[in-house]
Write an enzyme that holds these catalytic residues in place. Structure first.
Site, PDB file in Angstrom:
ATOM      1  CB  THR A  81     -44.105  27.081 -59.777  1.00  0.00           C
ATOM      2  OG1 THR A  81     -45.060  26.987 -59.553  1.00  0.00           O
ATOM      3  CG2 THR A  81     -43.681  28.197 -60.744  1.00  0.00           C
ATOM      4  CB  THR A  91     -48.294  32.496 -60.010  1.00  0.00           C
ATOM      5  OG1 THR A  91     -47.502  33.567 -59.341  1.00  0.00           O
ATOM      6  CG2 THR A  91     -48.815  33.061 -61.490  1.00  0.00           C
ATOM      7  CG  ASN A 151     -46.619  27.518 -48.169  1.00  0.00           C
ATOM      8  OD1 ASN A 151     -46.321  28.135 -49.319  1.00  0.00           O
ATOM      9  ND2 ASN A 151     -47.685  26.570 -48.582  1.00  0.00           N
TER      10      ASN A 151
END
Lengths: 406, 406
Positions: free
Chosen positions: B152, B189, B401
């Site tokens: 990702t 993930t 984030n």
């Protein structure tokens, strides 16, 4: 809810309590020693850090306070007196005995606390000087000085006081707290001190403090780390004139409710002033099977760095919230969960029965732009609730905690 | 230790395995679908996220893989297919059935995984196209493409392969992993896929994978959050020619040791490439009463934001390390603990028998300036050990984030 009124002041808002805060250069150019004194013998209770690595004052209090009485609190900031071995214990005991001597009390009537650098011995010449100065300066107007003197890198002193009626008698509760301070090389320490004039037995005072702390000071998190020095203590002078509370009756519950309001306010102030914080986040979990489940879920969300950075970025990242509930260990059924995000600007539902909703991005942006944000998580499996408080996670958190060497 | 040799490649370094990675624009301008195929029936085992909120592919695998056989893995990145309800389950099942049809396999022989945005349905037209393209492009040279397609916001693809001898037969283990990616609005993930030619029973393959993951992938943390999509799977073709491993004998333990090396390497790569990471931190706890205690203590230190920001600042903040051990829940005696900080630049002791040491600041600064740092914590109460791996906590973690909305 019990009717109560916020009044000016903090720990000395209760009649019969004096305090002082002085500067003896344990820290640089800031007040660093505080004393609180109750003019009459008082019932006392305290709760301490659950960290297995306990600072010397924590060990000393656990021995002294076993009789449930205390009349004074002595605190230094700047040095935590943690990981300091036998010398640290001797120093904490000397803080107690010198304070007792100057105030004409017994050692078991003194509560001692330290916050600041870990692994460094107390500069006892300065500490002795501070104790002497504090004992001379004790005053009914000294609450704010004391609240300032227990700060480390808190950006403002934290105090609060309320009054309410109990069987026609005026009961007052005052308090001060300090939080997320940090001086090389140490850690955050949370301290809370409460005063009241209520008449209550030692056993009931201990019970109400434990209960209240579990729902307030134990439900806040800045970064998930539990300090070696954390403690909350309460002194009850008994001068209110109410019939002594000796069982968990109506008056016990009334006092507990108001004490919880005071403790919650002081706890939330610690989070609001958390290192680098720009927002205060309240995470409420409703309809859990058990209180433990509700607390676990709320604290998992409050402790999630991913959730905290998302709120710093004003991002409605319900996936991170839901995921944190998922790994919290709480019992629930993912397909039932609803999640809302709320502030004074409104309320928007993010998740319904476990599936994401198309929400209004503009309205949600307005909700998230506020300083106080509420996250509501409805598990819809039981009837228990809990609330946790945290702050967002900003660049400044990293800066404060990484950059002081440069 | 078993003698093993690192060889080039990853998941397709094992003879009989092909793979592909293609771009179908689920993400923008990056490969986003991967397939791995074993040309012969293979034993398979997988372990999944413990998060109660499980993504659709996790639910589907748990049903399909119960027979312990699989011959292909299909993965998309960009969309996590989590919190997507019945449609999500149907989509994951269609990924399985289409892959099975194109490869001439049964549905229960297909492992499916997704990583990316949460709460969004898969763009199934693109996914179908990707599955078709992958099935046509499967190649023994396709390992790196597959490793790239499961990323990702990983900054580089992660693969690893080793070979060793078992009773005169050449056993090969390959693998790929991906970690701390993040696309609005989702979460990290962790995925790990392993291939091997060893002959081993389903039961023993499951046992060794569980054991190895507990000591490797389950001992890494970037930010303490457990994803809804995490999974590690292994396929064993059995073509090595060794006598099938059916009990926990010498050969089982030999294989387990090498598998652990491969898994540890791939797990550490996830941490090294953690969001905003500048350092890889290995936290080893020795002489604990139990393995559980050792793991708890190591993971508490690895998860501490205070510890992680301190290492970003290259600060020898042993107080935060000791405090994290203290609240970890591990059984130990604070007065016995030693702590060292080590890197290629040397080793320096910080704490001896629970008390801080005056350490060499210059030497310690050199140790902390390196990219790989080891923290050694000796509890001196038992004979169990554990190691956890984490990265430091930098401005860029917060930036990645929080800031993608602006």
């Amino acid at each position: 809810m019990i009717d109560y009124k916020v009044i000016p002041g903090g720990i000395t808002a209760v009649e019969g309590f004096s305090a002082a805060g002085v500067q003896v250069n344990i820290k640089k150019a800031k007040k660093d020693m505080a004393m609180v004194y109750c003019h009459t013998p008082a019932r006392a209770a305290a709760v301490y850090t659950q960290n297995k690595v306990k600072a010397a004052p924590i060990v000393v209090n656990a021995q002294n306070l076993s009789q449930g009485e205390a009349q004074a609190i002595v605190v230094n900031s700047g040095v935590a007196n943690a990981c300091t071995g036998e010398q640290g214990l001797a120093d904490a005991r000397e803080m107690v005995s010198l304070t007792a001597e100057l105030l004409g009390l017994e050692s078991h009537q003194i509560i001692v606390a330290s916050t600041g650098v870990i692994g460094v011995n107390l500069p006892m010449d300065k500490v002795r000087q501070g104790i002497k100065e504090c004992s001379r300066k004790l005053s009914p107007d000294g609450g704010l000085d004391a609240a300032a003197a227990i700060m480390t890198t808190d950006t403002y002193p934290k105090e609060y006081a309320v009054e309410f009626e109990l069987d026609g008698k005026k009961v007052v509760i005052g308090g001060m707290s300090k939080g997320s301070g940090m001086i090389h090389p140490n850690m955050a320490t949370m301290l809370g001190f409460l005063s009241t004039n209520i008449s209550i037995s030692k056993e009931m005072l201990k019970a109400t403090l434990s209960h209240v702390v579990d729902e307030t000071f134990n439900m806040i998190t800045v970064d998930g780390d539990t300090s070696t020095n954390d403690m909350v203590a309460v002194l009850a002078s008994g001068s209110a004139g109410n019939a002594e509370i000796t069982t968990m009756d109506k008056n016990y519950h009334a006092f507990t409710k108001v004490l919880k309001e005071v403790a919650a306010h002081l706890a939330k102030e610690v989070v609001r002033d958390g290192e680098g914080a720009t927002k205060l986040l309240s995470i409420t979990v409703d309809h859990a099977y058990t209180v433990k489940d509700a607390r676990r879920a709320a604290m998992a969300v409050a402790n999630s760095s991913l959730v905290k950075t998302a709120f710093f970025g004003e991002d409605a990242n319900w996936g991170r919230i839901f995921s944190a509930v998922g790994y919290s260990g709480a019992e629930f059924s993912p397909g039932k969960v609803d999640i809302w995000i709320e502030s004074e600007a409104g309320s928007e539902q993010m998740l319904s029965a476990g599936a994401g909703l198309k929400f209004d991005e503009v309205k949600t942006g307005e909700i998230l732009a506020r300083r106080d944000i509420n996250v509501k998580i409805d598990l819809k499996v039981g009837d228990k609730s809990a609330t946790a408080w945290t702050c967002d996670f900003s660049y400044d958190y990293v800066k404060i905690n990484a950059d002081y060497r440069t």
